[in-house]
Design an enzyme around this catalytic site. Structure first.
Site, PDB file in Angstrom:
ATOM      1  N   SER A 130       1.134  -1.014   0.107  1.00  0.00           N
ATOM      2  CA  SER A 130       0.109   0.117   0.242  1.00  0.00           C
ATOM      3  C   SER A 130       0.729   1.325  -0.137  1.00  0.00           C
ATOM      4  O   SER A 130       1.665   1.099   0.660  1.00  0.00           O
ATOM      5  CB  SER A 130      -0.844   0.249   1.365  1.00  0.00           C
ATOM      6  OG  SER A 130      -1.749   1.071   0.615  1.00  0.00           O
ATOM      7  N   LYS A 151      -4.340  -6.529   3.380  1.00  0.00           N
ATOM      8  CA  LYS A 151      -4.318  -5.744   2.583  1.00  0.00           C
ATOM      9  C   LYS A 151      -5.849  -5.149   2.536  1.00  0.00           C
ATOM     10  O   LYS A 151      -6.496  -3.834   2.448  1.00  0.00           O
ATOM     11  CB  LYS A 151      -3.704  -5.660   1.379  1.00  0.00           C
ATOM     12  CG  LYS A 151      -3.702  -4.764   0.049  1.00  0.00           C
ATOM     13  CD  LYS A 151      -3.224  -3.683   0.622  1.00  0.00           C
ATOM     14  CE  LYS A 151      -2.760  -2.704  -0.567  1.00  0.00           C
ATOM     15  NZ  LYS A 151      -3.825  -2.403  -1.634  1.00  0.00           N
ATOM     16  N   HIS A 199      -7.187  -3.510   4.696  1.00  0.00           N
ATOM     17  CA  HIS A 199      -7.162  -2.019   4.879  1.00  0.00           C
ATOM     18  C   HIS A 199      -7.546  -1.150   3.858  1.00  0.00           C
ATOM     19  O   HIS A 199      -8.100   0.202   3.865  1.00  0.00           O
ATOM     20  CB  HIS A 199      -5.127  -1.802   4.560  1.00  0.00           C
ATOM     21  CG  HIS A 199      -4.794  -0.970   3.892  1.00  0.00           C
ATOM     22  ND1 HIS A 199      -4.784  -0.088   3.294  1.00  0.00           N
ATOM     23  CD2 HIS A 199      -4.201  -0.566   4.523  1.00  0.00           C
ATOM     24  CE1 HIS A 199      -4.724   0.692   2.803  1.00  0.00           C
ATOM     25  NE2 HIS A 199      -3.814   0.858   3.683  1.00  0.00           N
ATOM     26  N   ASN A 200      -8.257  -1.927   2.524  1.00  0.00           N
ATOM     27  CA  ASN A 200      -8.492  -0.919   1.752  1.00  0.00           C
ATOM     28  C   ASN A 200      -9.888  -0.557   1.720  1.00  0.00           C
ATOM     29  O   ASN A 200     -10.645   0.315   2.011  1.00  0.00           O
ATOM     30  CB  ASN A 200      -7.997  -1.789   0.214  1.00  0.00           C
ATOM     31  CG  ASN A 200      -7.157  -1.663  -0.410  1.00  0.00           C
ATOM     32  OD1 ASN A 200      -6.200  -1.187   0.549  1.00  0.00           O
ATOM     33  ND2 ASN A 200      -6.872  -1.663  -1.289  1.00  0.00           N
ATOM     34  N   GLU A 258      -9.905   1.939   4.733  1.00  0.00           N
ATOM     35  CA  GLU A 258      -9.686   3.787   3.781  1.00  0.00           C
ATOM     36  C   GLU A 258     -11.622   3.625   3.138  1.00  0.00           C
ATOM     37  O   GLU A 258     -10.594   4.912   3.093  1.00  0.00           O
ATOM     38  CB  GLU A 258      -8.344   2.430   2.975  1.00  0.00           C
ATOM     39  CG  GLU A 258      -8.027   3.684   1.299  1.00  0.00           C
ATOM     40  CD  GLU A 258      -7.155   3.265   0.301  1.00  0.00           C
ATOM     41  OE1 GLU A 258      -6.077   3.062   1.070  1.00  0.00           O
ATOM     42  OE2 GLU A 258      -7.450   3.902  -0.743  1.00  0.00           O
TER      43      GLU A 258
HETATM   44  P1  NBP Z   1      -1.480  -2.339 -14.195  1.00  0.00           P
HETATM   45  O1  NBP Z   1      -2.159  -2.444 -13.188  1.00  0.00           O
HETATM   46  O2  NBP Z   1      -1.581  -1.158 -14.806  1.00  0.00           O
HETATM   47  O3  NBP Z   1      -0.416  -3.279 -14.874  1.00  0.00           O
HETATM   48  C1  NBP Z   1      -0.013  -2.949 -15.823  1.00  0.00           C
HETATM   49  C2  NBP Z   1       1.579  -3.668 -16.276  1.00  0.00           C
HETATM   50  O4  NBP Z   1       0.545  -5.524 -16.212  1.00  0.00           O
HETATM   51  C3  NBP Z   1       2.083  -3.714 -17.733  1.00  0.00           C
HETATM   52  O5  NBP Z   1       2.894  -4.232 -16.548  1.00  0.00           O
HETATM   53  C4  NBP Z   1       1.043  -4.716 -18.143  1.00  0.00           C
HETATM   54  O6  NBP Z   1       2.047  -5.434 -19.309  1.00  0.00           O
HETATM   55  C5  NBP Z   1       0.809  -6.526 -17.231  1.00  0.00           C
HETATM   56  N1  NBP Z   1       0.051  -6.938 -17.818  1.00  0.00           N
HETATM   57  C6  NBP Z   1      -1.091  -6.992 -17.727  1.00  0.00           C
HETATM   58 BR1  NBP Z   1      -1.838  -5.935 -17.841  1.00  0.00          BR
HETATM   59  N2  NBP Z   1      -1.498  -8.445 -18.811  1.00  0.00           N
HETATM   60  C7  NBP Z   1      -0.417  -9.064 -18.632  1.00  0.00           C
HETATM   61  C8  NBP Z   1      -0.461 -10.435 -19.272  1.00  0.00           C
HETATM   62  N3  NBP Z   1      -1.095 -11.395 -19.731  1.00  0.00           N
HETATM   63  N4  NBP Z   1       1.175 -10.969 -19.369  1.00  0.00           N
HETATM   64  C9  NBP Z   1       1.625 -10.283 -18.503  1.00  0.00           C
HETATM   65  N5  NBP Z   1       2.323  -8.455 -18.110  1.00  0.00           N
HETATM   66  C10 NBP Z   1       0.994  -8.579 -17.961  1.00  0.00           C
HETATM   67  O7  NBP Z   1      -0.426  -1.886 -13.328  1.00  0.00           O
HETATM   68  P2  NBP Z   1       0.349  -0.970 -11.496  1.00  0.00           P
HETATM   69  O8  NBP Z   1      -0.887   0.159 -12.071  1.00  0.00           O
HETATM   70  O9  NBP Z   1       1.099  -0.877 -11.412  1.00  0.00           O
HETATM   71  O10 NBP Z   1      -0.257  -2.038 -10.806  1.00  0.00           O
HETATM   72  C11 NBP Z   1       0.221  -3.045 -10.630  1.00  0.00           C
HETATM   73  C12 NBP Z   1      -0.321  -4.300  -9.476  1.00  0.00           C
HETATM   74  O11 NBP Z   1      -0.741  -3.215  -8.342  1.00  0.00           O
HETATM   75  C13 NBP Z   1      -2.433  -4.252  -9.470  1.00  0.00           C
HETATM   76  O12 NBP Z   1      -2.141  -5.731  -8.674  1.00  0.00           O
HETATM   77  C14 NBP Z   1      -2.009  -3.242  -8.820  1.00  0.00           C
HETATM   78  O13 NBP Z   1      -4.102  -3.819  -8.136  1.00  0.00           O
HETATM   79  C15 NBP Z   1      -2.023  -3.069  -7.742  1.00  0.00           C
HETATM   80  N6  NBP Z   1      -1.412  -2.129  -7.292  1.00  0.00           N
HETATM   81  C16 NBP Z   1      -1.271  -0.731  -7.510  1.00  0.00           C
HETATM   82  C17 NBP Z   1      -1.187   0.271  -6.272  1.00  0.00           C
HETATM   83  C18 NBP Z   1      -1.628   2.290  -7.839  1.00  0.00           C
HETATM   84  O14 NBP Z   1      -1.892   3.015  -6.578  1.00  0.00           O
HETATM   85  N7  NBP Z   1      -1.372   1.655  -8.764  1.00  0.00           N
HETATM   86  C19 NBP Z   1      -1.176   0.738  -5.010  1.00  0.00           C
HETATM   87  C20 NBP Z   1      -0.680  -0.968  -5.058  1.00  0.00           C
HETATM   88  C21 NBP Z   1      -1.175  -2.157  -5.782  1.00  0.00           C
HETATM   89  P3  NBP Z   1       2.839  -4.985 -20.784  1.00  0.00           P
HETATM   90  O15 NBP Z   1       2.985  -3.529 -20.140  1.00  0.00           O
HETATM   91  O16 NBP Z   1       3.215  -4.914 -21.715  1.00  0.00           O
HETATM   92  O17 NBP Z   1       0.994  -3.649 -21.029  1.00  0.00           O
END
Ligand code: NBP
Length: 477
Positions: free
Chosen positions: A128, A183, A186-187, A190
């Site tokens: 988080s 987690k 937590h959300n 939130e």
């Molecule tokens: P996203 O959730 O937007 O995911 C994008 C990533 O997933 C890219 O690297 C993409 O690769 C890859 N991907 C996908 Br979509 N489908 C795929 C597949 N079939 N095979 C391989 N790779 C694949 O990214 P994020 O916002 O950085 O979040 C990542 C994780 O962290 C998520 O689970 C999210 O819930 C969690 N999270 C996010 C936050 C936040 O604030 N954003 C906070 C806490 C946790 P590509 O580049 O090739 O499309």
């Protein structure tokens, strides 16, 4: 291989997490489905530390020292299974896969079980703090085996946020899905925190008649007291922001339909399954849902409401103080409900989660970080088996001091027609727990009347049924 850790999935979260590891002196192997992301990371941030950019899954795995540790940071759900399916065949006994995405804990339990059979440790990890946290230090909630934490823990402690007392905001939460469960909760908390703040804002706006800028100042003042928290701090920032295009308060030009990604909804779904009353969290999820029903809201704008009454300047100031009391008391209830859910999950799945430790790793890095969490840790340290947070004398005394104002605020909201579902639900929960008798006795009577569902008595053991359709004698069943 030479990399101590690898990150696959280099969107905002993965990229920043990889940089965080590198900045802390680790050699980090990089991989992403689309190679451009890997190249960009090295181009822009390559000088921050030691990165090993790789293109294929084979190269990625080969770049890691053994036992291998690889972090998956992709979109939760099918993408995670696809990535595991790609890498697992290339791994060996003792290797560790860390899933840092927002996975559902049931998925994590399944993946952990499947990989354990192949000798691979699977560590479902809640992270988080958003993108900023991932880079500068998130709050980290790892599940998985003790053994995996022994090799992973020191690295996670390094990259995690540090609380004010210097303690790293990470602990081994428990086995298999425990980290993702915590987690998720937590959300959920939130969501409740945000909704309660939203209701406080709405009351200050509609009942006290204050401008967003003035309300921002009030939140700034509150942030110097017991409500001190990241969410209160950013609320003041958002409220004082003025839209560049129109010169209006930013909050007045944003469409009032809240979105959600699912962890709040899961918190409520699981709470229903576990039989845990998380009414404050549920109202927060429903409030977002209500806001999104544009058609329904448009068709309802003509519905009758009470006559508006504006407060005088002194009255408004006194009311604002009352809102602070209501917000604090409701917040205690929201956390009480959230921790109850964690306790129930821990019991159900045999996780043996230390509730005080959970509160302590939320003190830094995460979205709900707050001074208040120290108090929760203290309360559970003093009484680890405490049945609910309200059993803590300190919190009970604070609510006792706040309750008159809390009631006045909810009553005022009701008479003025300002919706405060989370404040009201929190107060109803508090009064339900306090009640000497609940109408559940009547419910049991009704159930016995229409369905012969039986009831128990206050004065003797056993299960009873009244012959409602006959002479109404009572029989023991
Ligand atoms: P996203 O959730 O937007 O995911 C994008 C990533 O997933 C890219 O690297 C993409 O690769 C890859 N991907 C996908 Br979509 N489908 C795929 C597949 N079939 N095979 C391989 N790779 C694949 O990214 P994020 O916002 O950085 O979040 C990542 C994780 O962290 C998520 O689970 C999210 O819930 C969690 N999270 C996010 C936050 C936040 O604030 N954003 C906070 C806490 C946790 P590509 O580049 O090739 O499309």
């Amino acid at each position: 291989g030479t990399a101590q850790i690898g990150v696959t999935g280099l969107a905002v979260m993965g990229r920043n997490l990889a940089r965080n590891f590198a900045r802390n002196g680790y050699t980090v192997a990089l991989h992403n489905r689309t190679a451009a992301r890997t190249r960009e990371l090295v181009e822009h941030f390559g000088d921050e530390g030691d990165f090993v950019a790789t293109g294929s899954a084979e190269d990625f795995v080969a770049a890691l020292e053994r036992p291998r540790r690889l972090v998956i940071m992709v979109k939760a759900g099918e993408a995670t299974d696809a990535v595991i399916g790609e890498f697992a065949p290339l791994l060996e006994n003792g290797d560790v896969i860390i899933d840092g995405g927002n996975a559902h804990f049931e998925d994590t339990r399944r993946r952990e079980r499947e990989l354990r059979e192949r000798g691979i440790h699977f560590v479902g990890t809640g992270i988080s703090g958003g993108e900023e946290g991932a880079l500068d230090g998130p709050s980290i909630m790892p599940g998985g085996s003790e053994e995996s934490y022994a090799s992973l823990g020191p690295m996670l402690e390094k990259i995690s946020a540090k609380a004010k007392d210097g303690a790293p905001c990470v602990t081994h939460v428990g086995p298999d899905g425990a980290g993702h469960f915590v987690k998720m909760t937590h959300n959920g908390i939130e969501y409740a925190d945000m909704q309660l703040i939203g209701e406080a804002y709405q009351l200050l706006r509609d009942v006290a008649g204050y401008s967003p800028a003035r309300i921002a100042d009030i939140f700034r003042t509150w942030n110097t007291g017991r409500l001190e928290s990241y969410l209160i701090e950013i609320t003041a920032e958002v409220l004082s922001h003025v839209d560049g295009a129109t010169g209006k308060p930013f909050v007045d030009v944003v469409l009032d339909r809240a979105e959600q990604k699912g962890t709040g909804r899961w918190t409520v779904q699981i709470a229903l399954d576990l039989g845990v009353p998380v009414s404050g969290i549920a109202e927060a999820v429903f409030a977002r849902s209500v806001s999104g029903h544009a058609d329904l809201r448009d068709a309802s704008r003509h519905l009758a409401g009470p006559a508006a009454r504006t407060l005088g300047e002194d009255e408004a100031a006194a009311f604002a103080d009352r809102v602070e009391q209501a917000l604090y008391a409701s917040k205690i209830v929201a956390y009480t409900q959230g921790f109850h859910e964690i306790a129930a999950g821990s019991e159900q799945y045999g996780w043996n989660i230390d509730l005080g430790a959970v509160a302590s790793i939320w003190r830094g890095g995460c979205i709900i970080r707050a001074a208040f969490l120290d108090r929760i840790t203290g309360a559970y340290e003093a009484r680890p088996r405490m049945v609910g947070l309200l059993a803590d004398r300190g919190f009970a005394e604070e609510i006792a001091a706040a309750q008159d104002d809390w009631r006045t605020v909810v009553a005022t909201a009701v008479t003025q027609g300002v919706p405060t579902p989370a404040f009201a639900a929190a107060l109803a929960y508090y009064d339900s727990l306090r009640a000497e008798r609940l109408p559940a006795a009547l419910t049991q009577g009704q159930r016995d009347y229409f369905g012969a569902h039986t009831y128990r008595r206050t004065d003797r053991d056993g299960t009873f049924h009244t012959l409602w359709g006959g002479d109404r004698t009572e029989v023991e069943s």
